[in-house]
Design a protein around this motif. Structure first.
Motif, PDB file in Angstrom:
ATOM      1  N   UNK A  69       0.786  -1.229   0.000  1.00 20.64           N
ATOM      2  CA  UNK A  69       0.000   0.000   0.000  1.00 20.64           C
ATOM      3  C   UNK A  69       0.824   1.288   0.000  1.00 20.64           C
ATOM      4  N   UNK A  70       1.925   1.391   0.753  1.00 19.27           N
ATOM      5  CA  UNK A  70       2.678   2.649   0.703  1.00 19.27           C
ATOM      6  C   UNK A  70       3.105   3.007  -0.712  1.00 19.27           C
ATOM      7  N   UNK A  71       3.508   2.001  -1.513  1.00 19.40           N
ATOM      8  CA  UNK A  71       3.926   2.276  -2.886  1.00 19.40           C
ATOM      9  C   UNK A  71       2.726   2.695  -3.735  1.00 19.40           C
ATOM     10  N   UNK A  72       1.606   2.005  -3.550  1.00 19.64           N
ATOM     11  CA  UNK A  72       0.399   2.343  -4.292  1.00 19.64           C
ATOM     12  C   UNK A  72      -0.035   3.775  -3.956  1.00 19.64           C
ATOM     13  N   UNK A  73       0.017   4.098  -2.672  1.00 24.46           N
ATOM     14  CA  UNK A  73      -0.364   5.433  -2.224  1.00 24.46           C
ATOM     15  C   UNK A  73       0.514   6.503  -2.835  1.00 24.46           C
ATOM     16  N   UNK A  74       1.816   6.270  -2.844  1.00 22.93           N
ATOM     17  CA  UNK A  74       2.694   7.325  -3.347  1.00 22.93           C
ATOM     18  C   UNK A  74       2.542   7.460  -4.862  1.00 22.93           C
ATOM     19  N   UNK A  75       2.092   6.385  -5.510  1.00 20.20           N
ATOM     20  CA  UNK A  75       1.837   6.433  -6.948  1.00 20.20           C
ATOM     21  C   UNK A  75       0.664   7.368  -7.255  1.00 20.20           C
ATOM     22  N   UNK A  76      -0.332   7.380  -6.377  1.00 20.11           N
ATOM     23  CA  UNK A  76      -1.541   8.166  -6.614  1.00 20.11           C
ATOM     24  C   UNK A  76      -1.455   9.577  -6.033  1.00 20.11           C
ATOM     25  N   UNK A  77      -0.376   9.860  -5.308  1.00 18.74           N
ATOM     26  CA  UNK A  77      -0.310  11.144  -4.604  1.00 18.74           C
ATOM     27  C   UNK A  77       0.030  12.294  -5.548  1.00 18.74           C
ATOM     28  N   UNK A  78      -0.587  13.446  -5.280  1.00 15.00           N
ATOM     29  CA  UNK A  78      -0.283  14.643  -6.068  1.00 15.00           C
ATOM     30  C   UNK A  78       0.719  15.530  -5.345  1.00 15.00           C
ATOM     31  N   UNK A  79       0.539  15.651  -4.032  1.00 18.07           N
ATOM     32  CA  UNK A  79       1.429  16.516  -3.263  1.00 18.07           C
ATOM     33  C   UNK A  79       2.029  15.742  -2.094  1.00 18.07           C
ATOM     34  N   UNK A  80       2.905  14.783  -2.419  1.00 17.30           N
ATOM     35  CA  UNK A  80       3.481  13.967  -1.347  1.00 17.30           C
ATOM     36  C   UNK A  80       4.569  14.705  -0.593  1.00 17.30           C
ATOM     37  N   UNK A  81       4.807  14.268   0.613  1.00 14.08           N
ATOM     38  CA  UNK A  81       5.915  14.815   1.388  1.00 14.08           C
ATOM     39  C   UNK A  81       6.411  13.709   2.308  1.00 14.08           C
ATOM     40  N   UNK A  82       7.679  13.776   2.666  1.00 18.16           N
ATOM     41  CA  UNK A  82       8.216  12.794   3.612  1.00 18.16           C
ATOM     42  C   UNK A  82       8.764  13.524   4.825  1.00 18.16           C
ATOM     43  N   UNK A  83       8.465  12.998   5.997  1.00 16.25           N
ATOM     44  CA  UNK A  83       8.992  13.628   7.204  1.00 16.25           C
ATOM     45  C   UNK A  83       9.721  12.587   8.050  1.00 16.25           C
ATOM     46  N   UNK A  84      10.714  13.000   8.801  1.00 12.62           N
ATOM     47  CA  UNK A  84      11.394  12.048   9.688  1.00 12.62           C
ATOM     48  C   UNK A  84      10.539  11.745  10.910  1.00 12.62           C
ATOM     49  N   UNK A  85      10.520  10.492  11.331  1.00  9.23           N
ATOM     50  CA  UNK A  85       9.788  10.129  12.549  1.00  9.23           C
ATOM     51  C   UNK A  85      10.680   9.263  13.428  1.00  9.23           C
ATOM     52  N   UNK A  86      10.335   9.233  14.701  1.00 10.39           N
ATOM     53  CA  UNK A  86      11.086   8.379  15.614  1.00 10.39           C
ATOM     54  C   UNK A  86      10.724   6.919  15.375  1.00 10.39           C
ATOM     55  N   UNK A  87      11.600   6.051  15.709  1.00  7.88           N
ATOM     56  CA  UNK A  87      11.326   4.622  15.603  1.00  7.88           C
ATOM     57  C   UNK A  87      11.795   3.979  16.889  1.00  7.88           C
ATOM     58  N   UNK A  88      10.968   3.079  17.414  1.00  2.00           N
ATOM     59  CA  UNK A  88      11.338   2.468  18.685  1.00  2.00           C
ATOM     60  C   UNK A  88      11.424   0.969  18.527  1.00  2.00           C
ATOM     61  N   UNK A  89      11.995   0.358  19.565  1.00  6.11           N
ATOM     62  CA  UNK A  89      12.014  -1.088  19.558  1.00  6.11           C
ATOM     63  C   UNK A  89      10.600  -1.599  19.780  1.00  6.11           C
ATOM     64  N   UNK A  90      10.346  -2.798  19.294  1.00  4.75           N
ATOM     65  CA  UNK A  90       9.068  -3.445  19.535  1.00  4.75           C
ATOM     66  C   UNK A  90       8.763  -3.419  21.021  1.00  4.75           C
ATOM     67  N   UNK A  91       7.524  -3.063  21.380  1.00  3.87           N
ATOM     68  CA  UNK A  91       7.128  -3.009  22.788  1.00  3.87           C
ATOM     69  C   UNK A  91       7.386  -4.362  23.457  1.00  3.87           C
ATOM     70  N   UNK A  92       6.908  -5.430  22.841  1.00  5.60           N
ATOM     71  CA  UNK A  92       7.205  -6.774  23.333  1.00  5.60           C
ATOM     72  C   UNK A  92       6.798  -7.760  22.250  1.00  5.60           C
ATOM     73  N   UNK A  93       7.064  -9.020  22.457  1.00  2.39           N
ATOM     74  CA  UNK A  93       6.778 -10.009  21.422  1.00  2.39           C
ATOM     75  C   UNK A  93       7.844  -9.948  20.344  1.00  2.39           C
TER      76      UNK A  93
END
Ligand code: UDP
Ligand code: MG
Length: 326
Positions: free
Chosen positions: A189-213
């Motif tokens: 879906x992310x690729x499909x979405x960016x294919x259909x986007x007219x005004x896309x933008x990318x922003x940096x986000x934090x990433x954490x370790x898996x909570x558990x499991x």
């Protein structure tokens, strides 16, 4: 006055958050504790759509509890088996009512507090908000493999996405509608979405370790996902292969002529049989790879023609809304 119980008209949610859940009983309590306050703080009507992807643990029970607790903002779609993360998200997309739809993993690897930044970009007029994980917290081989695949995918598909693996993303109503309409077998879906986007933008986000499991992705599933991404968005692998085929068959013709001439000039020769073997093995290897590649595309055509539903819904738990069939 009618005697029917009065169902208060609720404002249409402006924000939908779609969360696939597969055996996440250990993560859900922590997710609830952070997600709802983070969304409340945005001061706009929202809905959380949890899609249970065939969990066999207590996930569904925990989701039901959450629904009791926050019925206005909580909707639960229970699938009839494990259809995969992207199909689960699709199931959520088809029910989402918001004008901005955000996808989020249930394991808290994407901090729910980041949703505010995505919403801010949407308010600025962007219809697709992609994300780049600032410091990715996954095992090293997945980080390396993923960045290599990012480069290959960008080269052959032309889809610009810095970090294809991050699932914290936002899509406008139009993009979600287009994705819902497309009868494609592509799951990514992310690729499909960016294919259909007219005004896309990318922003940096934090990433954490898996909570558990542990991660629900095995090496096999990761390879499948990447094959899907490559062959779903580009014919280049197939075209490269036919190019290589042409070049190799030309070279083999030259080689056969060369061997023929030697046979005439020097008579039969037994030496060099092994190098001949080596060449034959190489060619066989290439042919086998090509057959496999063809199989990938034929498999896609098969899936497309068969057109089976990508997921089956077992039950939907949500509040009845005025003027809408339950
Ligand atoms: N997930 C799912 N179905 C699956 C596998 C995963 O719905 O078959 C969900 C999972 O519960 C989680 C999200 O997809 O919310 C991401 O999965 P995971 O964290 O295992 O993937 P990773 O972060 O390792 O790529
Ligand atoms: Mg994860």
């Amino acid at each position: 006055m009618s005697a029917r119980p009065h169902i208060a008209p609720r404002p249409t949610p402006r924000l939908s958050v779609v969360i696939p859940v597969f055996n996440e009983e250990t993560c859900l309590p922590a997710l609830f504790a952070r997600l709802y306050p983070a969304l409340d703080a945005l001061h706009r009507p929202y809905e959380c759509i949890f899609v249970d992807d065939g969990s066999t643990d207590r996930s569904v029970a925990l989701l039901r509890q959450m629904f009791q607790h926050r019925p206005h903002e909580t909707r639960i779609v229970i699938l009839r088996g494990n259809f995969g993360q992207h199909s689960a998200i699709r199931a959520g997309f088809e029910r989402a009512r918001g004008e901005f739809v955000v996808t989020l993993d249930a394991d808290l690897q994407n901090p729910p507090e980041e949703i505010a930044h995505l919403v801010a970009r949407f308010d600025e007029g962007h219809d697709y908000v992609g994300t780049i994980r600032e410091q990715r917290r996954d095992v090293w081989w997945r980080r390396k493999a993923s960045s290599a695949m990012n480069v290959v995918r960008e080269r052959i598909s032309g889809i610009r996405m810095t970090d294809q693996g991050c699932m914290l993303r936002g899509y406008s109503r139009e993009i979600v509608d287009t994705i819902n309409r497309s009868r494609e077998v592509t799951t990514f879906l992310p690729a499909l979405g960016s294919l259909y986007a007219l005004r896309p933008i990318e922003i940096p986000v934090r990433h954490e370790q898996r909570e558990s499991g542990t991660s629900k992705y095995s090496v096999y599933r990761l390879i499948r996902l990447n094959f899907d991404l490559m062959t779903g968005f580009s014919l280049v692998p197939l075209q490269l292969f036919s190019m290589a085929g042409i070049v190799i068959s030309l070279l083999s013709v030259l080689f056969v002529v060369y061997l023929g001439v030697r046979r005439l000039l020097l008579g039969p020769e037994a030496e060099g049989v092994f190098s001949l073997f080596a060449i034959v093995f190489l060619l066989i290897g290439i042919v086998l790879f090509g057959i496999g590649l063809l199989g990938e595309y034929i498999g896609r055509i098969y899936l497309q023609v068969r057109d089976r539903p990508r997921y089956l819904v077992d039950a939907v738990i949500e509040e009845e809304r005025q003027g809408e069939p339950s």
